[in-house]
Design a protein around this motif. Structure first.
Motif, short mmCIF file in Angstrom:
data_model
loop_
_atom_site.label_atom_id
_atom_site.label_comp_id
_atom_site.label_asym_id
_atom_site.label_seq_id
_atom_site.Cartn_x
_atom_site.Cartn_y
_atom_site.Cartn_z
N UNK A 229 45.87 42.02 31.23
CA UNK A 229 45.92 42.72 32.53
C UNK A 229 45.78 44.23 32.41
N UNK A 230 45.88 44.77 31.20
CA UNK A 230 45.65 46.20 31.01
C UNK A 230 44.16 46.54 31.08
N UNK A 231 43.31 45.54 30.84
CA UNK A 231 41.88 45.78 30.72
C UNK A 231 41.05 45.24 31.88
N UNK A 232 41.65 44.41 32.73
CA UNK A 232 40.92 43.88 33.88
C UNK A 232 41.87 43.64 35.03
N UNK A 233 41.30 43.68 36.23
CA UNK A 233 42.07 43.41 37.45
C UNK A 233 41.43 42.21 38.12
N UNK A 234 42.21 41.16 38.35
CA UNK A 234 41.69 39.94 38.95
C UNK A 234 41.68 40.11 40.47
N UNK A 235 40.48 40.08 41.06
CA UNK A 235 40.34 40.24 42.51
C UNK A 235 39.74 38.98 43.12
N UNK A 236 39.98 37.84 42.49
CA UNK A 236 39.44 36.57 42.97
C UNK A 236 40.11 36.20 44.29
N UNK A 237 39.32 35.84 45.32
CA UNK A 237 39.91 35.44 46.60
C UNK A 237 40.70 34.14 46.47
#
Length: 123
Positions: free
Chosen positions: A74-82
């Motif tokens: 989670x430090x390297x990506x942000x999950x924005x999946x609906x």
């Protein structure tokens, strides 16, 4: 960093070869466009990953030096999946429950009778 290496580093794919194949098949899109595995990833880009019949959407926050542990992803990506995408996944699970599980073999006499009864009730 290359997109296939990035997806492997943030644990979306088990091997880098799997990530490369997904790019070649068009399952990975960056900013809405299909890309090659050698495409360079930069911060704040949006990536769509089609995996297991679900379109995951992520935003790149940072580029890792190498493959990271599951707790540090989670430090390297942000999950924005609906949320609708995860609801599709639940529906897929329920639809697969009807079929026989692998290794159960041929239908039994009782299964055949139930199938015949079901088909006779349709008429």
């Amino acid at each position: 960093m290359r997109i296939d290496k990035y997806l492997w580093c943030v644990r979306y794919f088990k091997t880098r070869n799997n990530a490369t194949e997904a790019c070649r098949k068009g399952h990975i899109k960056m900013n809405g466009d299909s890309i090659k595995p050698s495409k360079t990833v930069f911060n704040h880009e949006k990536i769509t990953i089609r995996k297991n019949q679900v379109n995951y959407e992520i935003e790149v926050l940072d580029i890792p030096a190498s493959r990271v542990g599951a707790k540090l992803v989670d430090l390297y990506r942000k999950d924005i999946t609906p949320a609708e995408e995860f609801e599709k996944l639940d529906l897929l699970k329920y639809s697969k429950d009807y079929y026989r599980k692998k290794g159960e073999g041929r239908p039994t006499k009782k299964d055949r009778r139930d199938i015949n009864e079901f088909h006779s009730n349709e008429d």
